[in-house]
Write a protein that holds these residues in place. Structure first.
Motif, mmCIF file in Angstrom:
data_model
loop_
_atom_site.group_PDB
_atom_site.id
_atom_site.type_symbol
_atom_site.label_atom_id
_atom_site.label_comp_id
_atom_site.label_asym_id
_atom_site.label_seq_id
_atom_site.Cartn_x
_atom_site.Cartn_y
_atom_site.Cartn_z
ATOM 1 N N GLY A 60 15.234 21.729 14.473
ATOM 2 C CA GLY A 60 14.662 21.571 15.806
ATOM 3 C C GLY A 60 13.495 20.610 15.897
ATOM 4 N N LEU A 61 13.161 19.914 14.821
ATOM 5 C CA LEU A 61 12.012 19.008 14.822
ATOM 6 C C LEU A 61 12.449 17.567 14.576
ATOM 7 C CD1 LEU A 61 9.407 21.080 12.749
ATOM 8 C CD2 LEU A 61 9.759 21.050 15.232
ATOM 9 N N ARG A 62 11.832 16.643 15.297
ATOM 10 C CA ARG A 62 12.062 15.201 15.102
ATOM 11 C C ARG A 62 10.726 14.548 14.748
ATOM 12 N NH1 ARG A 62 13.980 16.231 19.993
ATOM 13 N NH2 ARG A 62 12.473 14.813 20.969
ATOM 14 N N PHE A 63 10.763 13.568 13.843
ATOM 15 C CA PHE A 63 9.531 13.002 13.303
ATOM 16 C C PHE A 63 9.461 11.494 13.567
ATOM 17 C CE2 PHE A 63 10.617 16.739 10.874
ATOM 18 C CZ PHE A 63 9.405 17.420 10.739
ATOM 19 N N ASP A 64 8.249 11.025 13.804
ATOM 20 C CA ASP A 64 7.984 9.594 13.917
ATOM 21 C C ASP A 64 6.561 9.339 13.422
ATOM 22 O OD1 ASP A 64 8.286 6.904 14.460
ATOM 23 O OD2 ASP A 64 9.105 7.219 16.473
ATOM 24 N N PHE A 65 6.158 8.067 13.373
ATOM 25 C CA PHE A 65 4.859 7.718 12.817
ATOM 26 C C PHE A 65 4.075 6.874 13.817
ATOM 27 C CE2 PHE A 65 7.806 8.453 9.411
ATOM 28 C CZ PHE A 65 7.086 9.212 8.509
ATOM 29 N N ALA A 66 2.757 7.044 13.828
ATOM 30 C CA ALA A 66 1.906 6.316 14.770
ATOM 31 C C ALA A 66 0.550 6.073 14.113
ATOM 32 C CB ALA A 66 1.748 7.102 16.076
ATOM 33 N N GLY A 67 -0.348 5.438 14.881
ATOM 34 C CA GLY A 67 -1.700 5.185 14.395
ATOM 35 C C GLY A 67 -1.810 3.878 13.637
ATOM 36 N N PHE A 68 -3.002 3.641 13.070
ATOM 37 C CA PHE A 68 -3.269 2.396 12.352
ATOM 38 C C PHE A 68 -2.318 2.203 11.185
ATOM 39 C CE2 PHE A 68 -7.293 2.488 14.621
ATOM 40 C CZ PHE A 68 -7.526 1.138 14.840
ATOM 41 N N GLY A 69 -1.998 3.286 10.484
ATOM 42 C CA GLY A 69 -1.098 3.158 9.342
ATOM 43 C C GLY A 69 0.264 2.625 9.744
ATOM 44 N N ARG A 70 0.806 3.147 10.846
ATOM 45 C CA ARG A 70 2.112 2.672 11.330
ATOM 46 C C ARG A 70 2.023 1.202 11.710
ATOM 47 N NH1 ARG A 70 6.625 4.212 14.607
ATOM 48 N NH2 ARG A 70 7.690 2.270 15.113
ATOM 49 N N GLN A 71 0.944 0.822 12.351
ATOM 50 C CA GLN A 71 0.798 -0.567 12.793
ATOM 51 C C GLN A 71 0.800 -1.526 11.607
ATOM 52 O OE1 GLN A 71 -2.562 -0.946 15.502
ATOM 53 N NE2 GLN A 71 -2.158 1.089 16.314
ATOM 54 N N PHE A 72 0.038 -1.200 10.562
ATOM 55 C CA PHE A 72 -0.014 -2.093 9.407
ATOM 56 C C PHE A 72 1.311 -2.127 8.660
ATOM 57 C CE2 PHE A 72 -4.703 -1.350 9.674
ATOM 58 C CZ PHE A 72 -5.017 -2.662 9.999
ATOM 59 N N ALA A 73 1.987 -0.995 8.583
ATOM 60 C CA ALA A 73 3.287 -0.972 7.912
ATOM 61 C C ALA A 73 4.292 -1.851 8.652
ATOM 62 C CB ALA A 73 3.803 0.467 7.815
ATOM 63 N N ASP A 74 4.296 -1.774 9.988
ATOM 64 C CA ASP A 74 5.200 -2.611 10.776
ATOM 65 C C ASP A 74 4.871 -4.088 10.636
ATOM 66 O OD1 ASP A 74 6.481 -0.370 11.605
ATOM 67 O OD2 ASP A 74 5.743 -0.406 13.667
ATOM 68 N N GLN A 75 3.596 -4.380 10.426
ATOM 69 C CA GLN A 75 3.159 -5.770 10.365
ATOM 70 C C GLN A 75 3.833 -6.525 9.226
ATOM 71 O OE1 GLN A 75 -1.152 -7.179 9.611
ATOM 72 N NE2 GLN A 75 -1.050 -6.736 11.789
ATOM 73 N N GLN A 76 4.142 -5.833 8.152
ATOM 74 C CA GLN A 76 4.788 -6.474 7.013
ATOM 75 C C GLN A 76 6.139 -7.069 7.421
ATOM 76 O OE1 GLN A 76 6.078 -3.903 3.823
ATOM 77 N NE2 GLN A 76 5.462 -5.388 2.294
ATOM 78 N N ASP A 77 6.944 -6.283 8.140
ATOM 79 C CA ASP A 77 8.251 -6.780 8.574
ATOM 80 C C ASP A 77 8.102 -7.932 9.559
ATOM 81 O OD1 ASP A 77 9.500 -4.865 7.016
ATOM 82 O OD2 ASP A 77 9.547 -3.386 8.634
ATOM 83 N N LEU A 78 7.100 -7.839 10.443
ATOM 84 C CA LEU A 78 6.882 -8.905 11.416
ATOM 85 C C LEU A 78 6.519 -10.209 10.721
ATOM 86 C CD1 LEU A 78 4.841 -7.014 14.184
ATOM 87 C CD2 LEU A 78 7.247 -7.651 14.239
ATOM 88 N N LEU A 79 5.729 -10.135 9.650
ATOM 89 C CA LEU A 79 5.334 -11.338 8.924
ATOM 90 C C LEU A 79 6.532 -11.995 8.250
ATOM 91 C CD1 LEU A 79 1.968 -10.177 7.320
ATOM 92 C CD2 LEU A 79 2.263 -12.054 8.941
ATOM 93 N N VAL A 80 7.379 -11.188 7.615
ATOM 94 C CA VAL A 80 8.563 -11.741 6.932
ATOM 95 C C VAL A 80 9.510 -12.384 7.937
ATOM 96 C CG1 VAL A 80 10.598 -11.172 5.578
ATOM 97 C CG2 VAL A 80 8.398 -10.129 5.012
ATOM 98 N N ILE A 81 9.809 -11.648 9.006
ATOM 99 C CA ILE A 81 10.699 -12.185 10.038
ATOM 100 C C ILE A 81 10.097 -13.444 10.650
ATOM 101 C CG2 ILE A 81 11.702 -11.721 12.311
ATOM 102 C CD1 ILE A 81 11.827 -8.756 11.480
ATOM 103 N N GLY A 82 8.786 -13.388 10.926
ATOM 104 C CA GLY A 82 8.122 -14.534 11.542
ATOM 105 C C GLY A 82 8.124 -15.756 10.665
ATOM 106 N N GLN A 83 7.872 -15.570 9.359
ATOM 107 C CA GLN A 83 7.857 -16.718 8.453
ATOM 108 C C GLN A 83 9.224 -17.379 8.378
ATOM 109 O OE1 GLN A 83 5.049 -18.149 5.912
ATOM 110 N NE2 GLN A 83 6.417 -19.357 7.153
ATOM 111 N N LEU A 84 10.271 -16.586 8.279
ATOM 112 C CA LEU A 84 11.622 -17.141 8.202
ATOM 113 C C LEU A 84 12.005 -17.839 9.502
ATOM 114 C CD1 LEU A 84 13.464 -14.201 6.379
ATOM 115 C CD2 LEU A 84 12.789 -16.411 5.410
ATOM 116 N N GLN A 85 11.710 -17.219 10.630
ATOM 117 C CA GLN A 85 12.092 -17.803 11.913
ATOM 118 C C GLN A 85 11.298 -19.068 12.217
ATOM 119 O OE1 GLN A 85 11.607 -14.612 14.769
ATOM 120 N NE2 GLN A 85 13.636 -13.784 14.366
ATOM 121 N N SER A 86 9.983 -19.037 11.949
ATOM 122 C CA SER A 86 9.166 -20.212 12.262
ATOM 123 C C SER A 86 9.518 -21.384 11.367
ATOM 124 C CB SER A 86 7.676 -19.880 12.118
ATOM 125 O OG SER A 86 7.341 -19.574 10.777
#
Length: 790
Positions: free
Chosen positions: A603-629
């Protein structure tokens, strides 16, 4: 014999003659070039336009917002940003300012009273949402009819107990030890939770307020550390502003000094200063006009554009020197100089727009703003150089220029010497570069993507020392929130859901990255413990829903609403982490997800938020951004080359020397452990956009001479002997200006300056060594095919 199978010709490349005559000045014949050929404006009109640009820019710059908050670095529509907005509508912000006070007598009544005074002073500020300290946090205690919520240390009763008993009370609390107080009693902390802040100057003000409040309370000498996200952003802001104030003028003045050394004339330098100012202020004003903040990333725009403007001025001044040597008088010499460089300059504008514009493909808003504003700055350089600078030169620059152009003399030896060597040893040069890439190319695989804001500062910086000191004595200042959604309203009024939360917390606190976890389950355990006369056996979640509902009904503290929403449908687990980098946090999140997938949490669903989530997501954005740019920049610039040369082999040959510097830079990053982060993600597009300029200038002159019937060797020799001088000079200017940035104490500035300078130096070597070699080998191949065809 050479590696290409041809016998080396011992004869040296012919020494070309550099005198310019009217026949050397190309008349625009194509309708397109005739239509866009710059017209010489009246100098008074040019002056009015310059003043107007500065006036309009000043209007917007005065409204520029300074903000470097982490949330700015995420697309508004990204899952993390959407969840963050949704969570903050129900729960408080997780942005904190942490102050650490040290001393052996902190539990004396006067010191506790002073600590409470500091907290009260902070809580009066409209930017502060709540202050946590031992004199303000809730403590659940047993009463005759159940339990009550009271102050852990009541500032109104400080004289009722001796210091040792206050210390024992604090250390016996469920939550205060390791969070607000060290277990040895030598340090106490004040944790300030702020409201949603709009810009970094507010964070600087809050940090300053903490020091002022400690001073007023007589605790300034006991305040040994200030850290947390608020202090970290304030440190970034201060470093960003200091670097902008220091290095933008230094780059500006150094560029003018080098320009004076190269040109040897005062008026061209003064006009150059006006040009630089016009470009830089208009670009910074655009940031404000777009409603975008001045961030760590966009703070690099003024330095970049100042250096790039000087480089473009030097190309123009080199052409102007040639027309002067040919005996042209005003205004023809200026008009002819414009005509000499306009066509390659137009294509360098397109390539620079492509390089900078490719950053729009990076899904990180400040990087996109950097790309857009830098592209606009490149366009402004074109307009200023061809429409505003020439009339000023015609009007004010009347004296003779030094025949040797002062600092220009050595550039001819470098450009012609290296190009001549490359032409004589074309096969060996190409082979050497190929082997070097093959030998060291594996270092590229070692480049790591990382976003760790603490790494932006050296170990001796206040924020680094403070963070380390706090984490040595208390829990880590890193944060991560686990969002838990139940099945409908009152889901967390059921003991089964709370038992699941507690089971997860037990596992979480066993992980080395996690120092502390807090959830609704902890509060309920305290309620049950106090309700049962503080019997340790009952410091657990109740075993029936009815008792749980009764406990929740009695509770009248503030903490519960921060851990579960009003409908009891959504709860959160707050984690204090001792890791700060995106890689480490992402590894932890993946570990938690794997654990959740392997366990039963009905009955429980989990997700992540806060500064930690933001920095973790940033890694994927950097990789995708470097390849696309990079893909976008390479593709657009290749199409520009293809359109310019109208030849696929020529486009390929002109692109290879510009890919090589990028390869060199990434090899350097992999070898020395330089991370791909918010600053270094810009390097590839910036380098590709700038280094290709020199290739266009050199190859354009080579193609012109080939079309005039000159042999490949003669066309190469003359092009590199004449245009190579300006290429070497502009590269030298850019390298020196960017190396100046390595004097910063802020790592993003250092890395940006060092890697850009290194890439430009590599680009110069590849243009002067690899480009001639490739052209010679290509010419030999065409000649061999022609012989075979016969």
């Amino acid at each position: 014999m050479t590696p290409s199978g041809h016998r080396r010709v011992p004869a040296k490349a012919p020494r070309p003659v550099t005198t310019v005559t009217a026949s050397h000045v190309p008349e625009p014949t194509h309708g397109f070039w005739r239509a866009i050929e710059p017209r010489l404006l009246d100098w008074r009109l040019a002056a009015v336009l310059i003043v107007l640009v500065h006036a309009i820019a000043a209007f917007f710059i005065l409204r520029l917002e300074f903000n470097n908050a982490p949330i700015l670095y995420f697309p508004a529509a990204s899952p993390g940003a959407v969840l963050e907005r949704e969570i903050r509508a129900e729960f408080p912000n997780d942005e904190l300012l942490i102050a650490l006070f040290s001393g052996d007598d902190l539990y004396q009544a006067d010191n506790l009273r002073a600590l409470d005074q500091v907290g009260a002073r902070m809580e009066q500020d409209p930017l502060v949402e709540r202050v946590f300290s031992v004199t303000s946090v809730d403590h659940i205690a047993a009463t005759d009819d159940g339990f009550a919520v009271e102050r852990l240390v009541d500032p109104e009763r400080l004289d009722e107990l001796p210091p040792e008993e206050w210390r024992q009370r604090v250390l016996a609390d469920r939550f205060a030890p390791d969070w607000l107080a060290s277990r040895d009693g030598s340090v106490l902390a004040i944790v300030v939770r702020v409201k949603k802040l709009e810009e970094s100057r507010q964070r600087v003000a809050l940090e300053r307020l903490m020091f002022d409040a400690a001073q007023e309370a007589g605790l300034r000498d006991r305040l040994v550390a200030v850290a947390g996200p608020v202090a970290l952003d304030a440190a970034e802001f201060n470093s960003m502003i200091q670097d902008s104030i220091m290095f933008t003028p230094l780059v500006f003045l150094l560029g003018l000094q080098l320009l004076l050394w190269m040109v040897g004339r005062l008026w061209p330098v003064i006009i150059g200063a006006i040009a630089i100012s016009t470009v830089v202020v208009s670009a910074v004003a655009l940031i404000a006009a777009l409603g975008q903040p001045y961030t760590l990333v966009t703070a690099m725009v003024p330095t970049l554009l100042a250096a790039y403007t000087v480089a473009n001025l030097l190309h123009f001044y080199a052409a102007l020197q040639r027309t002067r040597e040919a005996g042209f008088r005003r205004p023809r010499r200026v008009v002819y100089a414009v005509r000499l460089v306009h066509q390659p300059a137009f294509f360098t504008l397109l390539s620079t727009l492509a390089g900078m514009g490719s950053l729009l493909l990076v899904p990180i808003p400040p990087v996109q703003v950097f790309g857009l504003v830098s592209a606009f700055g490149a366009f402004m350089i074109y307009l200023v150089l061809f429409y505003l600078v020439p009339p000023l030169l015609v009007q004010f620059d009347r004296g003779p220029w030094p025949k040797k152009s002062a600092g220009f003399a050595w550039t001819r030896k470098v450009s012609y010497g290296l190009a001549s060597f490359s032409m004589r040893h074309a096969g060996w040069v190409a082979l050497a570069f190929t082997l070097a890439v093959a030998l060291f190319g594996q270092q590229i695989l070692k480049v790591q993507v990382e976003s760790d804001l603490l790494r932006f500062f050296d170990d001796k910086h206040n924020i680094s020392v403070s963070t380390q000191l706090i984490e040595d004595r208390l829990v880590g200042v890193g944060s991560l929130e686990i969002i838990v959604d139940g099945e409908g309203r009152d889901a967390f009024k059921k003991t089964g859901a709370l038992a699941s939360l507690k089971a997860l917390q037990v596992w979480l606190e066993a992980q080395p990255e996690v120092d502390r976890s807090v959830s609704m389950a902890d509060l309920v355990e305290e309620m049950n413990w106090a309700f049962n006369e503080e019997d340790p056996v009952h410091r657990v979640v109740p075993d029936n829903d009815r008792l749980l509902s009764q406990l929740l009904l009695i509770y009248d503290g503030r903490d519960l609403n921060e851990l579960v929403n009003n409908e009891y449908q959504r709860a959160r687990i707050l984690l204090n982490l001792n890791v700060h980098g995106a890689n480490e946090i992402q590894i932890l999140i993946k570990k938690i997800k794997a654990h959740l997938a392997s366990q039963e949490y009905p009955g429980l669903r989990f997700d992540f938020a806060g500064f930690g989530r933001q920095f973790a997501d940033q890694q994927d954005l950097l990789v995708i951004g470097q390849l696309q740019s990079f893909s976008g920049a390479f593709g657009m610039i290749f199409l520009i080359m293809l359109g310019l040369w109208r030849s696929l082999p020529a486009a390929v040959i002109s692109m290879l020397p510009n890919l090589a510097p990028l390869t060199f830079v990434f090899i350097l990053m992999g070898s020395f452990g330089i991370f791909l982060d918010m600053a270094t993600v810009l390097i590839a597009s910036v380098l590709l956009g700038i280094t290709v300029d020199d290739t266009i200038h050199l190859f354009h002159k080579y193609q012109e001479r080939r079309e005039a019937g000159r042999s490949p060797v003669f066309a190469l020799a003359r092009s590199f002997e004449v245009s190579g001088r300006a290429v070497v000079a502009t590269s030298f200017l850019l390298i020196v200006q960017f190396l100046l940035l390595t004097g910063s104490h802020f790592q993003p500035t250092v890395n940006f300056g060092l890697l850009t300078a290194t890439g430009l130096f590599a680009g110069l070597l590849f243009d002067l060594l690899l480009l001639p070699a490739l052209i010679v080998l290509w010419s030999r191949l065409k000649l061999k095919r022609a012989v075979w065809a016969v």
